[in-house]
Design an enzyme around this catalytic site. Structure first.
Site, PDB file in Angstrom:
ATOM      1  N   SER A   1      15.560 -26.040 -12.091  1.00  0.00           N
ATOM      2  CA  SER A   1      14.530 -26.410 -12.627  1.00  0.00           C
ATOM      3  C   SER A   1      14.737 -27.156 -13.991  1.00  0.00           C
ATOM      4  CB  SER A   1      13.324 -25.365 -12.615  1.00  0.00           C
ATOM      5  OG  SER A   1      12.327 -25.974 -13.165  1.00  0.00           O
TER       6      SER A   1
ATOM      7  N   HIS B   1       7.785 -30.341  -7.200  1.00  0.00           N
ATOM      8  CA  HIS B   1       7.044 -29.300  -7.130  1.00  0.00           C
ATOM      9  C   HIS B   1       5.737 -29.753  -7.889  1.00  0.00           C
ATOM     10  CE1 HIS B   1       6.170 -25.030  -8.251  1.00  0.00           C
ATOM     11  NE2 HIS B   1       5.086 -25.381  -7.373  1.00  0.00           N
TER      12      HIS B   1
ATOM     13  N   PHE C   1       4.692 -21.739 -16.272  1.00  0.00           N
ATOM     14  CA  PHE C   1       5.667 -21.596 -17.177  1.00  0.00           C
ATOM     15  C   PHE C   1       7.054 -21.140 -16.711  1.00  0.00           C
ATOM     16  CE2 PHE C   1       1.213 -21.080 -18.942  1.00  0.00           C
ATOM     17  CZ  PHE C   1       1.468 -22.154 -19.544  1.00  0.00           C
TER      18      PHE C   1
ATOM     19  N   HIS D   1      15.055 -29.617  -9.223  1.00  0.00           N
ATOM     20  CA  HIS D   1      13.646 -29.291  -9.363  1.00  0.00           C
ATOM     21  C   HIS D   1      12.824 -29.878 -10.192  1.00  0.00           C
ATOM     22  CE1 HIS D   1      10.411 -26.371  -7.710  1.00  0.00           C
ATOM     23  NE2 HIS D   1      10.089 -26.256  -9.015  1.00  0.00           N
TER      24      HIS D   1
ATOM     25  N   ASP E   1      10.571 -19.459  -6.301  1.00  0.00           N
ATOM     26  CA  ASP E   1      10.531 -20.069  -7.684  1.00  0.00           C
ATOM     27  C   ASP E   1      10.014 -19.194  -8.598  1.00  0.00           C
ATOM     28  OD1 ASP E   1      10.416 -21.827  -9.606  1.00  0.00           O
ATOM     29  OD2 ASP E   1       8.874 -23.346  -8.776  1.00  0.00           O
ATOM     30  N   GLY E   2      10.604 -18.752  -9.651  1.00  0.00           N
ATOM     31  CA  GLY E   2       9.998 -18.029 -10.469  1.00  0.00           C
ATOM     32  C   GLY E   2      10.837 -16.772 -10.935  1.00  0.00           C
ATOM     33  N   GLY E   3      11.317 -16.638 -12.016  1.00  0.00           N
ATOM     34  CA  GLY E   3      12.223 -15.292 -12.317  1.00  0.00           C
ATOM     35  C   GLY E   3      13.394 -15.228 -11.418  1.00  0.00           C
TER      36      GLY E   3
ATOM     37  N   MET F   1       2.070 -29.132  -9.415  1.00  0.00           N
ATOM     38  CA  MET F   1       1.332 -28.288  -9.700  1.00  0.00           C
ATOM     39  C   MET F   1       0.047 -28.985 -10.257  1.00  0.00           C
ATOM     40  SD  MET F   1       3.906 -25.373 -11.101  1.00  0.00           S
ATOM     41  CE  MET F   1       5.118 -26.588 -11.171  1.00  0.00           C
TER      42      MET F   1
ATOM     43  N   MET G   1       2.993 -30.935 -13.730  1.00  0.00           N
ATOM     44  CA  MET G   1       1.995 -29.959 -14.015  1.00  0.00           C
ATOM     45  C   MET G   1       0.787 -30.980 -14.766  1.00  0.00           C
ATOM     46  SD  MET G   1       3.846 -26.634 -15.628  1.00  0.00           S
ATOM     47  CE  MET G   1       5.179 -25.943 -14.995  1.00  0.00           C
TER      48      MET G   1
ATOM     49  N   ASP H   1       9.134 -30.189 -12.159  1.00  0.00           N
ATOM     50  CA  ASP H   1       7.838 -29.480 -11.895  1.00  0.00           C
ATOM     51  C   ASP H   1       6.755 -30.310 -12.625  1.00  0.00           C
ATOM     52  OD1 ASP H   1       8.117 -26.693 -10.818  1.00  0.00           O
ATOM     53  OD2 ASP H   1       9.672 -26.517 -12.610  1.00  0.00           O
TER      54      ASP H   1
ATOM     55  N   MET I   1       5.881 -18.693  -4.358  1.00  0.00           N
ATOM     56  CA  MET I   1       5.925 -18.498  -5.781  1.00  0.00           C
ATOM     57  C   MET I   1       6.090 -17.215  -6.041  1.00  0.00           C
ATOM     58  SD  MET I   1       5.791 -21.478  -7.214  1.00  0.00           S
ATOM     59  CE  MET I   1       5.831 -20.719  -8.966  1.00  0.00           C
TER      60      MET I   1
HETATM   61  C1  DX5 Z   1       6.958 -22.510 -13.044  1.00  0.00           C
HETATM   62  C2  DX5 Z   1       8.052 -23.503 -12.267  1.00  0.00           C
HETATM   63  C3  DX5 Z   1       9.304 -23.244 -12.190  1.00  0.00           C
HETATM   64  C4  DX5 Z   1      10.051 -22.611 -13.302  1.00  0.00           C
HETATM   65  C5  DX5 Z   1      10.749 -21.515 -13.142  1.00  0.00           C
HETATM   66  O1  DX5 Z   1       5.665 -22.589 -12.562  1.00  0.00           O
HETATM   67  O2  DX5 Z   1       7.249 -23.706 -11.095  1.00  0.00           O
HETATM   68  O3  DX5 Z   1      10.043 -24.049 -11.375  1.00  0.00           O
HETATM   69  O4  DX5 Z   1      10.576 -23.813 -13.933  1.00  0.00           O
HETATM   70  O5  DX5 Z   1      11.252 -20.948 -14.427  1.00  0.00           O
HETATM   71  P1  DX5 Z   1      12.206 -19.854 -14.531  1.00  0.00           P
HETATM   72  O6  DX5 Z   1      13.107 -20.031 -13.285  1.00  0.00           O
HETATM   73  O7  DX5 Z   1      12.775 -19.643 -15.939  1.00  0.00           O
HETATM   74  O8  DX5 Z   1      11.281 -18.563 -13.914  1.00  0.00           O
HETATM   75 ZN    ZN Z   2       8.655 -25.104  -9.751  1.00  0.00          ZN
END
Ligand code: DX5
Ligand code: ZN
Length: 220
Positions: free
Chosen positions: A8, A64, A141, A31, A173-175, A66, A35, A33, A135
């Protein structure tokens, strides 16, 4: 089946996006994002920047979105050259109509689910999408910690995809990092988004390879 690793660029240097896209040329997708400060409390980039990124990226772009009202705004991201466009289930009025429109425009169509959004309403509609994004943090974030409670949803989604016989990707996606990617893969994910884990590494290409190898042990 090899796991797909989609770094990402939310964790890239926004003043050096071309350089940081080149740094992930061994990844499967980039990827990106989007937003809008309405669907999530953060603002990243919009269509003109997104379109340029699809032109210069060494790998296909996985968008992606959002954003609020994807029914209205998402098709332009397919027209802008995204290989894959994922919109949020919570924001879409007519997800099947939108997915069909994205496919008609030549993109893969993905539907994203926040951690508290159930996957069950989509399990009878798997033939209409190319990917489900579970997610594993609340969107908005980078750098948040993986929500373990999403693993059960990943398992249920994988079971339904397997029963359908369809080639639907299951993205997380995330963490996602070395410490969580194997659990997500074991639960059934096959596409892994990682922002801070990849861009925070000293050796970006090496980290992509390590994550792919760790996940691929569990993807089948
Ligand atoms: C968060 C995004 C993710 C973000 C993940 O809302 O959709 O794509 O970049 O970041 P990490 O991998 O650091 O959790
Ligand atoms: Zn994402």
């Amino acid at each position: 089946m090899p796991a797909l690793i989609n770094p990402s660029i939310l964790s890239a240097d926004f003043a050096n996006l071309e350089r940081d896209l080149q740094a992930i040329s061994t990844a499967d997708y980039a990827h990106v994002d989007v937003m809008d400060n309405h669907f999530v409390p953060n603002l990243t980039l919009g269509l003109p920047v997104f379109e340029r990124l699809t032109q210069i990226s060494p790998v296909p772009v996985d968008g992606h979105l959002m954003i609020a009202d994807p029914d209205r705004w998402a098709p332009a991201y397919a027209e802008a050259g995204a290989a894959s466009v994922t919109f949020h289930a919570e924001a879409a009025q007519a997800p099947v109509r939108l997915a069909r429109e994205l496919r008609r425009l030549g993109a893969r169509a993905g539907v994203a689910l926040r951690p508290a959004t159930p996957v069950e309403p989509f399990l009878d509609l798997l033939s209409e999408v190319d990917m489900i994004l579970v997610m594993t943090v609340e969107p908005g974030f980078g750098g948040q910690s993986f929500i373990e409670g999403t693993l059960a949803k990943i398992r249920r989604a994988r079971r339904a995809i397997g029963e359908s016989g369809l080639d639907v990707h299951l993205q997380v996606d995330g963490g996602v990092s070395r410490s969580t990617i194997e659990r997500a893969a074991e639960a059934g994910a096959n596409v892994f988004v990682a922002g801070s884990a990849v861009y925070g590494a000293d050796d970006v290409a090496g980290e992509i390879e390590t994550l792919r190898a760790m996940a691929s042990r569990h993807v089948h």
